[in-house]
Design a protein around this motif. Structure first.
Motif, short mmCIF file in Angstrom:
data_model
loop_
_atom_site.label_atom_id
_atom_site.label_comp_id
_atom_site.label_asym_id
_atom_site.label_seq_id
_atom_site.Cartn_x
_atom_site.Cartn_y
_atom_site.Cartn_z
N GLY A 107 0.81 -1.21 0.00
CA GLY A 107 0.00 0.00 0.00
C GLY A 107 0.85 1.26 0.00
N ILE A 108 1.89 1.26 0.85
CA ILE A 108 2.79 2.41 0.92
C ILE A 108 3.51 2.61 -0.41
CG2 ILE A 108 4.91 3.31 1.98
CD1 ILE A 108 4.03 1.85 4.57
N LEU A 109 4.00 1.51 -0.99
CA LEU A 109 4.72 1.60 -2.25
C LEU A 109 3.82 2.12 -3.38
CD1 LEU A 109 7.28 1.09 -3.90
CD2 LEU A 109 6.52 -1.28 -4.21
N THR A 110 2.60 1.61 -3.45
CA THR A 110 1.68 2.01 -4.52
C THR A 110 1.36 3.49 -4.47
OG1 THR A 110 0.68 -0.19 -4.58
CG2 THR A 110 -0.58 1.62 -5.53
N ILE A 111 0.95 3.96 -3.28
CA ILE A 111 0.57 5.37 -3.17
C ILE A 111 1.79 6.29 -3.27
CG2 ILE A 111 0.69 5.58 -0.65
CD1 ILE A 111 -2.03 7.11 -0.89
N THR A 112 2.96 5.77 -2.88
CA THR A 112 4.20 6.54 -3.04
C THR A 112 4.50 6.77 -4.52
OG1 THR A 112 5.19 5.83 -0.95
CG2 THR A 112 6.70 6.50 -2.70
N LEU A 113 4.37 5.72 -5.33
CA LEU A 113 4.64 5.84 -6.76
C LEU A 113 3.67 6.81 -7.42
CD1 LEU A 113 5.37 2.09 -7.65
CD2 LEU A 113 7.01 3.97 -7.47
N PHE A 133 7.28 8.80 0.08
CA PHE A 133 7.43 7.59 0.88
C PHE A 133 7.37 7.89 2.37
CE2 PHE A 133 10.16 4.81 3.40
CZ PHE A 133 9.55 3.59 3.19
N THR A 134 8.13 8.88 2.83
CA THR A 134 8.15 9.18 4.27
C THR A 134 6.79 9.66 4.75
OG1 THR A 134 9.01 11.42 3.81
CG2 THR A 134 10.62 9.70 4.33
N THR A 135 6.08 10.40 3.88
CA THR A 135 4.76 10.89 4.26
C THR A 135 3.77 9.76 4.44
OG1 THR A 135 5.09 13.01 3.14
CG2 THR A 135 2.81 12.34 3.57
N TRP A 136 3.63 8.90 3.42
CA TRP A 136 2.63 7.83 3.48
C TRP A 136 3.03 6.73 4.45
CZ3 TRP A 136 -1.63 9.65 2.08
CH2 TRP A 136 -1.73 10.54 1.00
N ALA A 137 4.32 6.47 4.57
CA ALA A 137 4.76 5.49 5.56
C ALA A 137 4.46 6.00 6.97
CB ALA A 137 6.25 5.22 5.41
N SER A 138 4.58 7.30 7.19
CA SER A 138 4.26 7.89 8.49
C SER A 138 2.78 7.74 8.81
CB SER A 138 4.67 9.36 8.53
OG SER A 138 6.07 9.51 8.41
N VAL A 139 1.95 7.89 7.78
CA VAL A 139 0.50 7.73 7.98
C VAL A 139 0.19 6.32 8.49
CG1 VAL A 139 -1.71 7.54 6.76
CG2 VAL A 139 -0.20 9.49 6.32
N ILE A 140 0.75 5.32 7.82
CA ILE A 140 0.51 3.93 8.21
C ILE A 140 1.11 3.63 9.59
CG2 ILE A 140 0.98 1.51 7.65
CD1 ILE A 140 -1.08 2.83 5.84
N THR A 141 2.32 4.12 9.82
CA THR A 141 3.02 3.79 11.06
C THR A 141 2.37 4.44 12.26
OG1 THR A 141 5.06 3.66 9.76
CG2 THR A 141 5.29 3.70 12.14
N THR A 142 1.81 5.65 12.09
CA THR A 142 1.08 6.29 13.18
C THR A 142 -0.13 5.45 13.59
OG1 THR A 142 1.76 8.47 12.41
CG2 THR A 142 -0.10 8.39 13.92
N PHE A 143 -0.80 4.88 12.61
CA PHE A 143 -1.91 3.96 12.91
C PHE A 143 -1.41 2.75 13.67
CE2 PHE A 143 -4.31 0.15 11.66
CZ PHE A 143 -5.57 0.49 12.14
N MET A 144 -0.24 2.23 13.31
CA MET A 144 0.34 1.09 14.01
C MET A 144 0.62 1.42 15.47
SD MET A 144 2.97 -0.27 11.04
CE MET A 144 3.65 -1.60 12.05
N SER A 161 15.41 7.61 9.30
CA SER A 161 16.72 7.60 8.61
C SER A 161 16.63 8.32 7.27
CB SER A 161 17.18 6.16 8.40
OG SER A 161 17.38 5.50 9.63
N ILE A 162 15.58 8.05 6.50
CA ILE A 162 15.40 8.73 5.21
C ILE A 162 15.12 10.21 5.42
CG2 ILE A 162 13.95 8.87 3.15
CD1 ILE A 162 13.52 5.84 3.41
N SER A 163 14.31 10.53 6.44
CA SER A 163 13.96 11.93 6.70
C SER A 163 15.19 12.74 7.10
CB SER A 163 12.90 12.00 7.80
OG SER A 163 11.70 11.39 7.39
N ILE A 164 16.10 12.14 7.84
CA ILE A 164 17.34 12.84 8.22
C ILE A 164 18.10 13.25 6.97
CG2 ILE A 164 19.62 12.53 9.28
CD1 ILE A 164 18.20 10.70 11.36
#
Length: 205
Positions: A107-113, A133-144, A161-164
């Motif tokens: 899901g993260i990869l698809t919406i990132t692309l 990627f960092t934006t949508w991954a953050s959305v999913i991870t916050t839910f986690m 790491s990527i955001s740094i």
């Protein structure tokens, strides 16, 4: 290195009082989350509320919108941590299986692309795909986090790491330094939650 120190000092001096409060609350949120203290969601709500206004004022509308989502998730996370378990209690730490992680990753990869391609075509974004990627991954991870999924800390390690890298590339050294602290706290979060998860499973047995 001297240029970095000078730019970091300048960034600190230019911080507004509200930005400083938002940063302090964000760090407090992570430290409390490591301890599974539901007060972390109060800090998250206050911090993201401030960031919503700050980002809007500097016309970072997507970042402002993302922080509105974080505010909603702070309320959801607080409710989950206080009432999401059996008999209206705090829920235990859970783990996702491989299938759930694959679904989340896909899901993260698809919406990132998709969003990365849109940013590349219609904006002058510096790193459209990494930023997406960092934006949508953050959305999913916050839910986690709200659902107390153990592996959220591993996700945050990758995101931070990527955001740094992104923030250093854009000259946002103070924010990059903040993300370094997030990365370190995430390591302790994983250690603590894994220990508590093992205690849970031992107790259940």
């Amino acid at each position: 290195m001297s240029d970095f120190k000078q730019q970091l000092l300048t960034a600190i001096q230019q911080m507004s009082a509200w930005e400083f409060i938002a940063v302090a609350l964000a760090v407090a949120y992570l430290l409390l989350a490591v301890k599974q203290n539901s007060l972390c969601w109060y800090c998250a709500f206050a911090s993201t509320a401030i960031y919503t206004v700050l980002f809007w004022d500097v016309q970072l509308l997507m970042e402002s919108g993302l922080n509105v989502y974080y505010m909603v998730m702070a309320v959801y996370g607080w409710w989950q941590w206080r009432h999401g378990g059996k008999n209206d209690t705090s829920p235990p730490i859970r783990r996702w299986g491989l299938t759930q992680h694959l679904k989340a990753g896909a899901g993260i990869l698809t919406i990132t692309l998709v969003s990365g391609a849109l940013l590349m075509q219609y904006t002058e974004a510096a790193w459209p795909y990494l930023d997406s990627f960092t934006t949508w991954a953050s959305v999913i991870t916050t839910f986690m986090v709200a659902r107390k999924i153990l592996e959220n800390w591993l996700y945050w390690m990758v995101i931070n790491s990527i955001s740094i890298f992104l923030f250093i590339d854009r000259g946002l050294y103070l924010t990059a330094l903040l993300l370094v602290s997030y990365l370190i706290i995430s390591i302790f979060g994983l250690i603590n939650w894994r220990r508590d998860y093992r205690l849970q499973t031992t107790g259940d047995a």
